[in-house]
Design an enzyme around this catalytic site. Structure first.
Site, PDB file in Angstrom:
ATOM      1  N   LYS A  98       0.840  -1.207   0.000  1.00  0.00           N
ATOM      2  CA  LYS A  98       0.000   0.000   0.000  1.00  0.00           C
ATOM      3  C   LYS A  98       0.873   1.254   0.000  1.00  0.00           C
ATOM      4  CE  LYS A  98      -0.137  -0.150   5.054  1.00  0.00           C
ATOM      5  NZ  LYS A  98      -0.938  -0.534   6.253  1.00  0.00           N
ATOM      6  N   ARG A 122      -9.881   0.048  15.138  1.00  0.00           N
ATOM      7  CA  ARG A 122      -9.800   0.642  13.810  1.00  0.00           C
ATOM      8  C   ARG A 122     -10.792  -0.139  12.950  1.00  0.00           C
ATOM      9  NH1 ARG A 122      -3.986   1.425  10.806  1.00  0.00           N
ATOM     10  NH2 ARG A 122      -4.457  -0.657  10.041  1.00  0.00           N
ATOM     11  N   TYR A 136      16.013  29.878   6.474  1.00  0.00           N
ATOM     12  CA  TYR A 136      14.889  30.703   6.925  1.00  0.00           C
ATOM     13  C   TYR A 136      14.855  30.836   8.442  1.00  0.00           C
ATOM     14  CZ  TYR A 136      12.833  30.293   2.250  1.00  0.00           C
ATOM     15  OH  TYR A 136      12.584  30.346   0.905  1.00  0.00           O
ATOM     16  N   MET A 154      11.732  24.126   1.132  1.00  0.00           N
ATOM     17  CA  MET A 154      10.930  23.298   0.227  1.00  0.00           C
ATOM     18  C   MET A 154      11.817  22.450  -0.683  1.00  0.00           C
ATOM     19  SD  MET A 154       8.019  24.357  -2.548  1.00  0.00           S
ATOM     20  CE  MET A 154       6.812  24.847  -1.339  1.00  0.00           C
TER      21      MET A 154
HETATM   22  C1  LIG Z   1      -0.174  -1.576   6.872  1.00  0.00           C
HETATM   23  C2  LIG Z   1      -0.774  -2.828   7.317  1.00  0.00           C
HETATM   24  C3  LIG Z   1      -0.003  -3.998   7.466  1.00  0.00           C
HETATM   25  C4  LIG Z   1       1.490  -4.000   7.401  1.00  0.00           C
HETATM   26  O1  LIG Z   1       1.968  -3.437   8.605  1.00  0.00           O
HETATM   27  P1  LIG Z   1       3.539  -3.391   8.918  1.00  0.00           P
HETATM   28  O2  LIG Z   1       3.606  -2.881  10.308  1.00  0.00           O
HETATM   29  O3  LIG Z   1       4.108  -2.434   7.929  1.00  0.00           O
HETATM   30  O4  LIG Z   1       4.036  -4.749   8.742  1.00  0.00           O
HETATM   31  C5  LIG Z   1      -0.645  -5.185   7.728  1.00  0.00           C
HETATM   32  N1  LIG Z   1      -1.989  -5.219   7.883  1.00  0.00           N
HETATM   33  C6  LIG Z   1      -2.759  -4.112   7.792  1.00  0.00           C
HETATM   34  C7  LIG Z   1      -4.210  -4.210   7.989  1.00  0.00           C
HETATM   35  C8  LIG Z   1      -2.176  -2.883   7.526  1.00  0.00           C
HETATM   36  O5  LIG Z   1      -2.934  -1.782   7.457  1.00  0.00           O
END
Ligand SMILES: *Cc1c(COP(=O)(O)O)cnc(C)c1O
Length: 521
Positions: free
Chosen positions: A35, A133, A264, A312
């Site tokens: 992802k 979650r 800056y 930037m």
């Molecule tokens: C991002 C994610 C993972 C991977 O997590 P890591 O800590 O990067 O191994 C696995 N399962 C779900 C649901 C995630 O959102």
């Protein structure tokens, strides 16, 4: 004359090897999580490298990510888990994407999608074992199971998995881990009572994959670990190798007197007459602005701290009387060879996690260049050699790079992420990392102009590999997209190519353990 100013290099072989390492440590299958643009490493090349390393599943958050993998020809099972109401989930079903349901409403969407697609939705039912979650709470779990059992009996879904996610697996021994495993086991037992016995039970992220074999079940879902970063405290040895390096060439040096305010806000003052070096990477590229006055950067054989605010486009280093010069290569982070900083060092410096450091560089304007061959087709390239310059120069204390081995934004092929490029084999596609092959296996350098139109270089490409303007625009990164497709680095170019730049540490074996700053992704 070298062609690049700043770049993110991604070692595909490291990703492959990291996955192989994880796989060797479990009897479960491995779902490589790609992802968020593969945590900034590039979703498609990372996915292919992970599959080459033995992953049999891919995990993504969004439907779009899953559909992109499919569009690019990836056939391995893919699970997408973050789904807002109203998405065209039937497209996912039609593309054989596994989808998550963590509520009755989400299950309803999966059923609707199945009807539209004319086939059952491959479904993973999620139980919330404590993260609060995604997923159904233990209280809501039986109702979800009941509805799922009915939908499965009706041929609308196929429950492939039951799953959950850890709160605190990056803190080995934390009480939540055992508690969540108990809730998960109970949830599986309840599922069985409803006649749901999934082929895949999964809960382990990277941290649990590395530390809790009892959490592996049928499938583990490592993300950050496949990129070689550890979510664990530094004392844990992982044997993983960080795949990403971010570096840039100094654009200018200058002598300034003591008491000179720098950048800056003059948040930094020189303490003596000194040489300042300007490094062309800033928050527009992924460097966190919070790294002002604390971010570590290696230049001229020493690790220095950013002087003053991150701009930037650039950062400034105070180099004292060291002989640094324009053109020298500054390394922000990488595998950590020779004491250079890692993404974990950056995370520690600014109180975040290494996940965020690497992910920030995804989709930025910095060209992403791939090293290694993992996940690339085995056949040798067929294209004629390109006329990449053969001049070799010493680069900032790193090993010599052929000048053609690094590329700028105007010399790169959009990654396989670009729509319509799936038939472009990496070995006959453009490649900056390994510029040329002494065995005659040529690697072309497709030029993509800043306007996104493929220009020049076409003589260096086999037919079929040309990139059209619309491919570039469809890639999601727009004109001037700056990925470099992994190339045929294997056929003899290794001595001059990408491996020349970064290969020196590859034989270093087990790397130092990395530390975490807390929660995962
Ligand atoms: C991002 C994610 C993972 C991977 O997590 P890591 O800590 O990067 O191994 C696995 N399962 C779900 C649901 C995630 O959102």
């Amino acid at each position: 004359m070298s062609m690049w100013q700043a770049e993110v290099r991604v070692d595909l072989d490291a990703i492959r090897d990291n996955v192989a390492t994880l796989r060797a440590g479990t009897t479960a299958e491995v779902m490589a999580v790609v992802k968020a643009d593969g945590y900034g490493h590039g979703m498609l090349p990372s996915a292919r490298a992970a599959l080459a390393g033995g992953a049999t599943w891919l995990g993504v958050a969004t439907l779009d990510e899953a559909l992109t993998l499919r569009r690019e020809g990836i056939t391995a099972p893919v699970l997408a888990w973050l789904l807002a109401p109203g998405l065209p989930l039937h497209e996912g079903v039609a593309a054989d994407v596994d989808l998550n349901a963590g509520s009755l409403a989400q299950l309803g969407e999966l059923v609707t999608a199945a009807r539209r697609a004319g086939r059952p939705t491959r479904t993973h039912l999620k139980i919330d074992t404590g993260l609060a979650r995604g997923g159904a709470t233990p209280a809501d779990w039986p109702a979800l199971l009941e509805a799922a059992a009915k939908a499965q009996a009706d041929g609308e879904i196929d429950v492939v998995g039951v799953w959950s996610h850890f709160v605190y697996a990056d803190s080995p021994g934390h009480e939540t881990v055992d508690h969540q495993l108990a809730v998960f086991a109970e949830g599986l037992a309840t599922a069985e009572q409803f006649g749901i016995e999934p082929r895949y039970r999964h809960i382990a992220n990277s941290a649990a994959t590395l530390t809790r074999p009892d959490a592996h079940y049928d499938l583990v879902r490592p993300g950050v670990a496949i990129y070689g970063l550890s979510p664990l405290p530094r004392e844990h040895q992982t044997g993983l190798r960080p795949a990403m390096t971010a570096r840039a060439r100094v654009t200018l040096t200058k002598r300034v007197p003591a008491g000179q305010g720098v950048s800056y806000g003059h948040a930094y003052y020189t303490s003596r007459e000194t040489t300042l070096a300007l490094v062309p990477l800033g928050y527009g590229d992924g460097v966190p602005r919070h790294a002002s006055n604390v971010g570590p950067v290696s230049l001229g054989g020493r690790t220095r701290t950013i002087a003053g605010r991150v701009c930037m486009d650039q950062i400034i280093l105070d180099c004292g009387d060291d002989p640094v010069a324009a053109g020298d290569v500054a390394v922000l982070f990488g595998p950590g060879d020779n004491g250079t900083p890692t993404a974990t060092d950056w995370a520690d410096a600014i109180d975040t996690i290494n996940y965020e450091i690497v992910t920030r560089f995804g989709g930025s304007r910095v060209p992403r260049v791939y090293d290694g061959t993992a996940g690339l087709p085995a056949e040798p390239p067929t294209a004629a050699a390109t006329d990449v310059s053969q001049s070799v120069g010493e680069v900032g204390g790193l090993e010599p790079l052929p000048s053609g081995s690094a590329v700028g934004a105007s010399d790169v092929l959009p990654s396989g992420r670009a729509a319509g490029t799936s038939d472009v084999s990496p070995s006959d596609g453009a490649m900056g990392a390994t510029a040329r092959s002494s065995s005659g296996g040529a690697v072309g350098a497709t030029a993509v102009s800043p306007s996104g139109v493929a220009v020049g270089g076409s003589e260096a490409l086999p037919s079929g590999s040309a990139v059209t303007a619309s491919d570039v625009l469809l890639s999601g990164r727009g004109a001037g997209a700056s990925d470099v497709l992994p190339g045929g680095a294997g056929s003899g170019g290794a001595d001059l190519g990408a491996r020349g730049a970064f290969g020196s540490g590859r034989d270093g074996g087990v790397l130092p353990a990395e530390a975490s700053g807390g929660e995962g992704a």
